[in-house]
Scaffold this motif. Structure first.
Motif, mmCIF file in Angstrom:
data_model
loop_
_atom_site.group_PDB
_atom_site.id
_atom_site.type_symbol
_atom_site.label_atom_id
_atom_site.label_comp_id
_atom_site.label_asym_id
_atom_site.label_seq_id
_atom_site.Cartn_x
_atom_site.Cartn_y
_atom_site.Cartn_z
ATOM 1 N N ILE A 181 5.297 -1.033 -5.237
ATOM 2 C CA ILE A 181 5.766 -0.435 -3.981
ATOM 3 C C ILE A 181 4.790 -0.757 -2.848
ATOM 4 C CG2 ILE A 181 6.150 1.749 -2.769
ATOM 5 C CD1 ILE A 181 7.209 2.846 -5.503
ATOM 6 N N LEU A 182 3.504 -0.581 -3.093
ATOM 7 C CA LEU A 182 2.499 -0.834 -2.068
ATOM 8 C C LEU A 182 2.457 -2.309 -1.680
ATOM 9 C CD1 LEU A 182 0.330 0.618 -0.410
ATOM 10 C CD2 LEU A 182 -1.295 0.091 -2.248
ATOM 11 N N SER A 219 4.846 -4.522 -1.991
ATOM 12 C CA SER A 219 6.101 -4.887 -1.329
ATOM 13 C C SER A 219 6.158 -4.348 0.101
ATOM 14 C CB SER A 219 7.297 -4.367 -2.131
ATOM 15 O OG SER A 219 7.318 -4.969 -3.404
ATOM 16 N N ALA A 220 5.762 -3.112 0.293
ATOM 17 C CA ALA A 220 5.804 -2.523 1.638
ATOM 18 C C ALA A 220 4.868 -3.261 2.591
ATOM 19 C CB ALA A 220 5.453 -1.041 1.577
ATOM 20 N N ALA A 221 3.650 -3.482 2.165
ATOM 21 C CA ALA A 221 2.689 -4.175 3.031
ATOM 22 C C ALA A 221 3.074 -5.643 3.209
ATOM 23 C CB ALA A 221 1.282 -4.059 2.444
ATOM 24 N N GLY A 222 3.456 -6.292 2.121
ATOM 25 C CA GLY A 222 3.799 -7.708 2.195
ATOM 26 C C GLY A 222 5.008 -7.981 3.068
ATOM 27 N N LEU A 223 6.062 -7.204 2.891
ATOM 28 C CA LEU A 223 7.267 -7.415 3.700
ATOM 29 C C LEU A 223 7.023 -7.052 5.162
ATOM 30 C CD1 LEU A 223 9.998 -6.208 1.193
ATOM 31 C CD2 LEU A 223 9.463 -8.572 1.866
ATOM 32 N N THR A 224 6.161 -6.074 5.408
ATOM 33 C CA THR A 224 5.821 -5.721 6.785
ATOM 34 C C THR A 224 5.121 -6.883 7.482
ATOM 35 O OG1 THR A 224 5.689 -3.358 6.285
ATOM 36 C CG2 THR A 224 4.482 -4.126 8.232
ATOM 37 N N LEU A 225 4.118 -7.459 6.832
ATOM 38 C CA LEU A 225 3.395 -8.569 7.455
ATOM 39 C C LEU A 225 4.300 -9.790 7.603
ATOM 40 C CD1 LEU A 225 0.652 -9.287 8.669
ATOM 41 C CD2 LEU A 225 0.068 -10.316 6.468
ATOM 42 N N ALA A 226 5.102 -10.079 6.584
ATOM 43 C CA ALA A 226 6.026 -11.215 6.676
ATOM 44 C C ALA A 226 7.004 -11.021 7.830
ATOM 45 C CB ALA A 226 6.774 -11.396 5.354
ATOM 46 N N LEU A 252 4.633 -12.777 1.775
ATOM 47 C CA LEU A 252 5.489 -13.084 0.626
ATOM 48 C C LEU A 252 4.686 -13.219 -0.664
ATOM 49 C CD1 LEU A 252 8.081 -15.533 2.230
ATOM 50 C CD2 LEU A 252 8.332 -13.082 1.720
ATOM 51 N N LEU A 253 3.498 -13.802 -0.572
ATOM 52 C CA LEU A 253 2.648 -13.875 -1.761
ATOM 53 C C LEU A 253 2.274 -12.483 -2.254
ATOM 54 C CD1 LEU A 253 0.250 -16.853 -0.885
ATOM 55 C CD2 LEU A 253 2.100 -16.837 -2.590
ATOM 56 N N LEU A 254 1.930 -11.591 -1.338
ATOM 57 C CA LEU A 254 1.581 -10.240 -1.760
ATOM 58 C C LEU A 254 2.789 -9.520 -2.341
ATOM 59 C CD1 LEU A 254 -0.770 -8.250 -1.918
ATOM 60 C CD2 LEU A 254 0.061 -7.256 0.207
ATOM 61 N N THR A 255 3.937 -9.668 -1.710
ATOM 62 C CA THR A 255 5.148 -8.999 -2.196
ATOM 63 C C THR A 255 5.461 -9.398 -3.628
ATOM 64 O OG1 THR A 255 6.049 -8.860 0.038
ATOM 65 C CG2 THR A 255 7.626 -8.689 -1.774
ATOM 66 N N THR A 256 5.361 -10.677 -3.932
ATOM 67 C CA THR A 256 5.676 -11.170 -5.278
ATOM 68 C C THR A 256 4.514 -11.013 -6.251
ATOM 69 O OG1 THR A 256 5.008 -13.430 -4.719
ATOM 70 C CG2 THR A 256 7.345 -12.837 -4.405
ATOM 71 N N VAL A 285 -7.075 -2.229 4.825
ATOM 72 C CA VAL A 285 -7.484 -1.327 3.745
ATOM 73 C C VAL A 285 -6.538 -1.462 2.553
ATOM 74 C CG1 VAL A 285 -7.697 1.113 3.091
ATOM 75 C CG2 VAL A 285 -8.712 0.293 5.228
ATOM 76 N N ILE A 286 -5.246 -1.541 2.826
ATOM 77 C CA ILE A 286 -4.276 -1.740 1.734
ATOM 78 C C ILE A 286 -4.584 -3.042 1.001
ATOM 79 C CG2 ILE A 286 -1.851 -2.257 1.219
ATOM 80 C CD1 ILE A 286 -1.140 -0.266 3.525
ATOM 81 N N ALA A 287 -4.826 -4.115 1.743
ATOM 82 C CA ALA A 287 -5.094 -5.413 1.121
ATOM 83 C C ALA A 287 -6.378 -5.381 0.298
ATOM 84 C CB ALA A 287 -5.175 -6.501 2.194
ATOM 85 N N ILE A 288 -7.431 -4.780 0.832
ATOM 86 C CA ILE A 288 -8.695 -4.699 0.093
ATOM 87 C C ILE A 288 -8.516 -3.861 -1.170
ATOM 88 C CG2 ILE A 288 -11.033 -3.737 0.199
ATOM 89 C CD1 ILE A 288 -11.040 -4.618 3.188
ATOM 90 N N THR A 289 -7.763 -2.788 -1.068
ATOM 91 C CA THR A 289 -7.516 -1.929 -2.234
ATOM 92 C C THR A 289 -6.741 -2.678 -3.307
ATOM 93 O OG1 THR A 289 -7.564 0.029 -0.819
ATOM 94 C CG2 THR A 289 -6.502 0.259 -2.973
ATOM 95 N N ILE A 290 -5.711 -3.408 -2.908
ATOM 96 C CA ILE A 290 -4.948 -4.187 -3.885
ATOM 97 C C ILE A 290 -5.824 -5.292 -4.478
ATOM 98 C CG2 ILE A 290 -2.989 -5.772 -4.196
ATOM 99 C CD1 ILE A 290 -1.502 -4.038 -2.078
ATOM 100 N N GLY A 291 -6.664 -5.914 -3.654
ATOM 101 C CA GLY A 291 -7.597 -6.913 -4.179
ATOM 102 C C GLY A 291 -8.499 -6.320 -5.247
#
Length: 170
Positions: free
Chosen positions: A10-11, A13-20, A62-66, A109-115
């Motif tokens: 969910i996280l 997809s939400a962040a990835g689709l938002t940036l895309a 898109l990379l993050l979403t998938t 912050v979302i990206a760093i957390t997912i990393g």
């Protein structure tokens, strides 16, 4: 199905689709206009940066979403958002309603957390077996540190603050 994998999906997809979507919006709005705006913010040449930002946002999103090459998608997020913070948002305070840095901070912050956490089992990285190689502190270093280093390189090479902004700092 685990709650952890569902939450990460969910996280991501939400962040990835938002940036895309932000990248697509730049293209839909006309890259020539975006290029002029980039020039006005001090990111020169604007034509190059408009295209790199638009397609970088789409690709990283898109990379993050998938969940594919997730840590490097997170690096892209942090790099893009750090450049945006410095060139557009930093001097306008925190809140996005005042064009502040709230939005770019939260995406970073979302990206760093997912990393740090990794993409989870519901990702293309897990499907190809690279999900556990690039998470934890390695993922944190790549996403956070790599993103900031990339942003510093881009800003050093291409950012020339507009004269009005440069004069008001003096």
């Amino acid at each position: 199905m685990t709650e952890f994998d569902l939450a990460l999906t969910i996280l991501r997809s939400a962040a990835g689709l938002t940036l895309a979507a932000h990248g697509v919006n730049k293209i839909k709005g006309g890259l020539d206009g975006v290029a002029r705006w980039f020039d006005s913010t001090g990111m020169r040449p604007g034509k190059v940066h408009a295209r790199l930002a638009a397609f970088g946002e789409i690709l990283a999103g898109l990379l993050l979403t998938t969940g594919f090459l997730t840590t490097f998608a997170c690096l892209g997020f942090v790099g893009l958002m750090t450049v945006a913070a410095v060139t557009v948002h930093a001097e306008k305070g925190f809140f996005i309603l005042d064009e502040g840095w709230e939005y770019v901070f939260i995406l970073s912050v979302i990206a760093i957390t997912i990393g740090l956490l990794g993409p989870g089992d519901w990702s293309l990285d897990a499907a190809v077996g690279i999900d556990e190689d690039l998470d934890g502190f390695v993922g944190l270093a790549i996403a956070g540190g790599g993103g900031i280093v990339a942003a510093i390189g881009i800003l050093t090479a291409f950012y020339r603050p507009p004269k009005a902004a440069a004069e008001s700092k003096a």
